[in-house]
Design a protein around this motif. Structure first.
Motif, mmCIF file in Angstrom:
data_model
loop_
_atom_site.group_PDB
_atom_site.id
_atom_site.type_symbol
_atom_site.label_atom_id
_atom_site.label_comp_id
_atom_site.label_asym_id
_atom_site.label_seq_id
_atom_site.Cartn_x
_atom_site.Cartn_y
_atom_site.Cartn_z
ATOM 1 N N LEU A 189 8.424 3.045 8.050
ATOM 2 C CA LEU A 189 7.898 4.082 8.927
ATOM 3 C C LEU A 189 6.624 3.658 9.634
ATOM 4 O O LEU A 189 6.215 4.300 10.618
ATOM 5 C CB LEU A 189 7.613 5.361 8.114
ATOM 6 N N LEU A 190 5.979 2.606 9.141
ATOM 7 C CA LEU A 190 4.701 2.178 9.714
ATOM 8 C C LEU A 190 4.919 1.376 10.992
ATOM 9 O O LEU A 190 5.887 0.627 11.117
ATOM 10 C CB LEU A 190 3.922 1.337 8.702
ATOM 11 N N PRO A 191 4.001 1.511 11.955
ATOM 12 C CA PRO A 191 4.143 0.755 13.201
ATOM 13 C C PRO A 191 3.832 -0.729 13.040
ATOM 14 O O PRO A 191 4.149 -1.520 13.921
ATOM 15 C CB PRO A 191 3.125 1.428 14.130
ATOM 16 N N GLU A 192 3.185 -1.111 11.936
ATOM 17 C CA GLU A 192 2.879 -2.515 11.651
ATOM 18 C C GLU A 192 3.738 -3.000 10.483
ATOM 19 O O GLU A 192 4.032 -2.241 9.562
ATOM 20 C CB GLU A 192 1.402 -2.684 11.278
ATOM 21 N N LYS A 193 4.122 -4.262 10.524
ATOM 22 C CA LYS A 193 4.858 -4.837 9.409
ATOM 23 C C LYS A 193 3.919 -4.992 8.221
ATOM 24 O O LYS A 193 2.832 -5.552 8.330
ATOM 25 C CB LYS A 193 5.432 -6.204 9.797
ATOM 26 N N VAL A 194 4.357 -4.494 7.049
ATOM 27 C CA VAL A 194 3.535 -4.509 5.844
ATOM 28 C C VAL A 194 4.297 -5.212 4.741
ATOM 29 O O VAL A 194 5.457 -4.877 4.460
ATOM 30 C CB VAL A 194 3.173 -3.075 5.398
ATOM 31 N N SER A 195 3.656 -6.185 4.093
ATOM 32 C CA SER A 195 4.298 -6.889 2.990
ATOM 33 C C SER A 195 4.297 -6.015 1.737
ATOM 34 O O SER A 195 3.577 -5.007 1.659
ATOM 35 C CB SER A 195 3.565 -8.198 2.693
ATOM 36 N N GLN A 196 5.112 -6.405 0.754
ATOM 37 C CA GLN A 196 5.179 -5.647 -0.489
ATOM 38 C C GLN A 196 3.832 -5.610 -1.196
ATOM 39 O O GLN A 196 3.412 -4.573 -1.715
ATOM 40 C CB GLN A 196 6.237 -6.254 -1.419
ATOM 41 N N SER A 197 3.129 -6.730 -1.220
ATOM 42 C CA SER A 197 1.824 -6.780 -1.890
ATOM 43 C C SER A 197 0.805 -5.902 -1.164
ATOM 44 O O SER A 197 0.008 -5.210 -1.804
ATOM 45 C CB SER A 197 1.316 -8.221 -1.962
ATOM 46 N N GLU A 198 0.840 -5.898 0.172
ATOM 47 C CA GLU A 198 -0.084 -5.046 0.926
ATOM 48 C C GLU A 198 0.205 -3.574 0.659
ATOM 49 O O GLU A 198 -0.725 -2.765 0.515
ATOM 50 C CB GLU A 198 0.016 -5.347 2.420
ATOM 51 N N PHE A 199 1.488 -3.216 0.578
ATOM 52 C CA PHE A 199 1.828 -1.816 0.319
ATOM 53 C C PHE A 199 1.331 -1.384 -1.061
ATOM 54 O O PHE A 199 0.795 -0.287 -1.224
ATOM 55 C CB PHE A 199 3.339 -1.603 0.414
ATOM 56 N N LEU A 200 1.506 -2.233 -2.067
ATOM 57 C CA LEU A 200 1.045 -1.889 -3.414
ATOM 58 C C LEU A 200 -0.479 -1.752 -3.455
ATOM 59 O O LEU A 200 -1.009 -0.896 -4.173
ATOM 60 C CB LEU A 200 1.512 -2.947 -4.411
ATOM 61 N N LEU A 201 -1.176 -2.577 -2.680
ATOM 62 C CA LEU A 201 -2.633 -2.457 -2.605
ATOM 63 C C LEU A 201 -3.030 -1.143 -1.933
ATOM 64 O O LEU A 201 -3.975 -0.473 -2.373
ATOM 65 C CB LEU A 201 -3.222 -3.643 -1.842
ATOM 66 N N LEU A 202 -2.322 -0.773 -0.883
ATOM 67 C CA LEU A 202 -2.586 0.511 -0.228
ATOM 68 C C LEU A 202 -2.326 1.666 -1.190
ATOM 69 O O LEU A 202 -3.096 2.635 -1.252
ATOM 70 C CB LEU A 202 -1.705 0.649 1.015
ATOM 71 N N LEU A 203 -1.260 1.573 -1.959
ATOM 72 C CA LEU A 203 -0.925 2.608 -2.936
ATOM 73 C C LEU A 203 -2.005 2.723 -4.010
ATOM 74 O O LEU A 203 -2.405 3.825 -4.404
ATOM 75 C CB LEU A 203 0.431 2.297 -3.568
ATOM 76 N N ALA A 204 -2.489 1.581 -4.459
ATOM 77 C CA ALA A 204 -3.555 1.588 -5.469
ATOM 78 C C ALA A 204 -4.838 2.209 -4.931
ATOM 79 O O ALA A 204 -5.585 2.868 -5.655
ATOM 80 C CB ALA A 204 -3.819 0.157 -5.953
ATOM 81 N N ALA A 205 -5.097 1.992 -3.640
ATOM 82 C CA ALA A 205 -6.332 2.508 -3.040
ATOM 83 C C ALA A 205 -6.337 4.026 -2.909
ATOM 84 O O ALA A 205 -7.399 4.639 -2.819
ATOM 85 C CB ALA A 205 -6.545 1.869 -1.664
ATOM 86 N N ILE A 206 -5.150 4.649 -2.916
ATOM 87 C CA ILE A 206 -5.089 6.098 -2.695
ATOM 88 C C ILE A 206 -4.586 6.883 -3.905
ATOM 89 O O ILE A 206 -4.652 8.108 -3.913
ATOM 90 C CB ILE A 206 -4.174 6.431 -1.489
ATOM 91 N N CYS A 207 -4.114 6.206 -4.944
ATOM 92 C CA CYS A 207 -3.393 6.903 -6.009
ATOM 93 C C CYS A 207 -4.258 7.899 -6.785
ATOM 94 O O CYS A 207 -3.727 8.855 -7.364
ATOM 95 C CB CYS A 207 -2.746 5.899 -6.962
ATOM 96 N N LEU A 208 -5.570 7.725 -6.819
ATOM 97 C CA LEU A 208 -6.423 8.647 -7.569
ATOM 98 C C LEU A 208 -7.268 9.530 -6.664
ATOM 99 O O LEU A 208 -8.278 10.104 -7.095
ATOM 100 C CB LEU A 208 -7.335 7.855 -8.526
ATOM 101 N N GLU A 209 -6.872 9.663 -5.394
ATOM 102 C CA GLU A 209 -7.646 10.468 -4.449
ATOM 103 C C GLU A 209 -7.738 11.928 -4.880
ATOM 104 O O GLU A 209 -8.759 12.579 -4.661
ATOM 105 C CB GLU A 209 -7.033 10.374 -3.049
ATOM 106 N N GLY A 210 -6.666 12.456 -5.475
ATOM 107 C CA GLY A 210 -6.718 13.840 -5.926
ATOM 108 C C GLY A 210 -7.745 14.043 -7.032
ATOM 109 O O GLY A 210 -8.534 14.991 -6.997
ATOM 110 N N VAL A 211 -7.738 13.156 -8.009
ATOM 111 C CA VAL A 211 -8.709 13.238 -9.104
ATOM 112 C C VAL A 211 -10.127 13.083 -8.569
ATOM 113 O O VAL A 211 -11.040 13.825 -8.953
ATOM 114 C CB VAL A 211 -8.413 12.154 -10.160
ATOM 115 N N LEU A 212 -10.316 12.128 -7.668
ATOM 116 C CA LEU A 212 -11.644 11.900 -7.093
ATOM 117 C C LEU A 212 -12.103 13.109 -6.289
ATOM 118 O O LEU A 212 -13.267 13.523 -6.375
ATOM 119 C CB LEU A 212 -11.624 10.658 -6.205
ATOM 120 N N GLY A 213 -11.195 13.695 -5.500
ATOM 121 C CA GLY A 213 -11.573 14.849 -4.695
ATOM 122 C C GLY A 213 -11.975 16.038 -5.547
ATOM 123 O O GLY A 213 -12.989 16.699 -5.271
#
Length: 477
Positions: free
Chosen positions: A108-132
């Motif tokens: 769905l992203l307009p840029e090509k994203v590798s599997q490792s980049e996607f997992l890093l993006l997921l890690a960066a946002i996974c605790l946003e609810g707890v942090l908020g």
């Protein structure tokens, strides 16, 4: 009021240091990343923006809203514990879903994203609810010192790791590694804090109120994403990565308009419902919001005239074209923050549908104008589309909010100050070289302050509420 001043000072110091770190990292990023790489990074970071909305599930806003209904701190702690538990549960479910459906999501992203980049993006946002939830609770509790320490430790750690990895040649992936590492570390610390202060409950006695209030707010936040970051996705298909890089640099500096209001936001927003419910709450709210609007105006002037100077001093010549966009992006953020200051009435309903409808209308207009103007005008078209949509959104926000909370704002006097400031800022921007533009702000900002005093736009302060040492210094008796 003394406590409010102390809390605001903590938040101000934190924001100043955080922005200083951001300004230091701007030349670091633009030095080690080509303009094409920087443009790609902007698109990837926009994925973090939308992903964070899903993980936060609008729980911080709901916590601030419903804590105000409780009369004791023990009851308020119980509310926070349930919201923290739900945030943790949502995080686990969404991480599992994200890992399982990574391939269709990246498609769905307009840029090509590798599997490792996607997992890093997921890690960066996974605790946003707890942090908020945790950061909102700290502000409600008045724990500004803890808030400051936790925020600064994340920012410093992320900046140091990001700079190290860029020097070692990791490029865009290095920035993502640093973001993920810092987010996970702060998330772990926040869970410890919440467990000790209020607990983390999976009882969910308030699940119905959470669902009714948070569902519309989540959709509203997604609509806000359209107004904030979705233009990068549309731009990626019509302009070069280098153009997106210029837009990204200008956006980083233009966003300071909103950032400079954050110390005020951090103090006022969690408490605004409590204040409005007090005796004479509408008049006091009008006083405080007037101060907030003056801060927004001053921030717009400072960023519009200081931003081009920062671009020329902090970045390579390849990025200097960003100067042309900064004032218009700053105006976008000023309009956006004006809406946030006027929206309290929209949130007095317990279903969250008022802000949802308003944001959906704004997002619909933005999408319409993005696809109309961006293919023809590129980055200027994206800025114009956002300006139109944000302006309509603010008018609707004020009209709906006024219906539920008829607060007597001083619009006539505020409008006069704004008109003078906008005219002088435009004159300075068009006549001064970027390296001397800040001199215009040196003249305009004191003028705003003088007019605010003369027109009695500043909140009335009871000297008895000031700390004793300050009263003695000011000879207030």
């Amino acid at each position: 009021m003394a406590g409010a001043i102390r809390e605001t000072l903590y938040y101000t110091v934190g924001l100043v240091v955080l922005r200083a770190i951001g300004l230091v990292m701007l030349p670091v990023n633009t030095y080690f990343l080509s303009s094409a790489e920087y443009g790609r990074l902007e698109v990837l970071l926009s994925f973090i923006d939308v992903g964070a909305l899903f993980f936060s599930l609008a729980l911080p806003s709901a916590l601030a809203r419903f804590v105000g209904d409780e009369q004791t701190w023990e009851a308020r702690k119980a509310v926070c514990a349930e919201y923290a538990g739900l945030a943790l549960l949502v995080s686990g479910v969404l991480v599992a879903l994200g890992a399982a459906f990574s391939h269709p999501i990246t498609g769905l992203l307009p840029e090509k994203v590798s599997q490792s980049e996607f997992l890093l993006l997921l890690a960066a946002i996974c605790l946003e609810g707890v942090l908020g939830v945790g950061l909102t609770w700290m502000r409600i509790r008045g724990a500004a010192g803890t808030f400051l320490a936790m925020s600064l430790s994340r920012a410093l750690g992320q900046a140091a790791l990001s700079a190290t990895l860029l020097v070692l040649g990791f490029g865009v992936e290095g920035v993502l590694i640093a973001s993920a590492t810092a987010a996970l570390a702060q998330g772990g610390a926040m869970m410890v804090y919440l467990a000790r202060d209020c607990g983390i409950s999976l009882r969910f006695a308030r699940w119905r109120e959470m669902l009714i209030y948070c569902g519309p707010l989540l959709l509203s936040a997604l609509a806000a994403f359209v107004l904030g970051s979705y233009d990068r996705w549309v731009l990626a298909g019509h302009v070069t990565p280098e153009d997106i890089a210029l837009y990204g640099v200008a956006g980083r500096l233009g966003a300071l308009t909103a950032v400079l209001l954050q110390p005020f936001h951090m103090w006022w927003f969690p408490k605004r419902f409590i204040v409005l419910a007090e005796d004479n709450g509408a008049e006091r709210s009008a006083d405080i919001v007037s101060l907030g609007l003056l801060i927004v105006l001053g921030a717009f002037v400072g960023v519009s005239l200081g931003g081009p100077f920062a671009v020329h001093v902090l970045t390579r010549e390849a990025y200097w074209g960003a100067s042309a966009f900064i004032a218009f992006i700053a105006l976008n953020y000023a309009i956006q923050e004006t809406g946030s200051l006027l929206e309290i009435g929209c949130y007095l309903r317990k279903d969250g549908f008022a802000p949802l409808l308003i944001n959906l209308i704004g997002a619909g207009l933005a999408i319409l104008f993005y696809f109309t103007l961006i293919p023809r005008y590129g980055v200027p078209g994206a800025i114009a589309a956002t300006l139109i949509a944000q302006s309509v959104r603010v008018v609707l926000t004020w009209a709906v909010s006024r219906h539920y909370a008829p607060i007597p704002y001083r619009f006539a006097r505020l409008g006069l100050v704004s008109a003078v400031a906008l005219a002088l800022t435009a004159l300075a921007a068009f006549t001064l070289h970027p390296l001397v533009m800040p001199l215009g702000a040196v003249v305009i900002l004191p003028l705003i302050g003088w007019m605010a005093v003369r027109l009695k736009l500043l909140p009335r302060l009871d000297p008895a509420e000031l700390p004793e040492p300050l009263r003695r210094r000011l000879k207030l008796g």
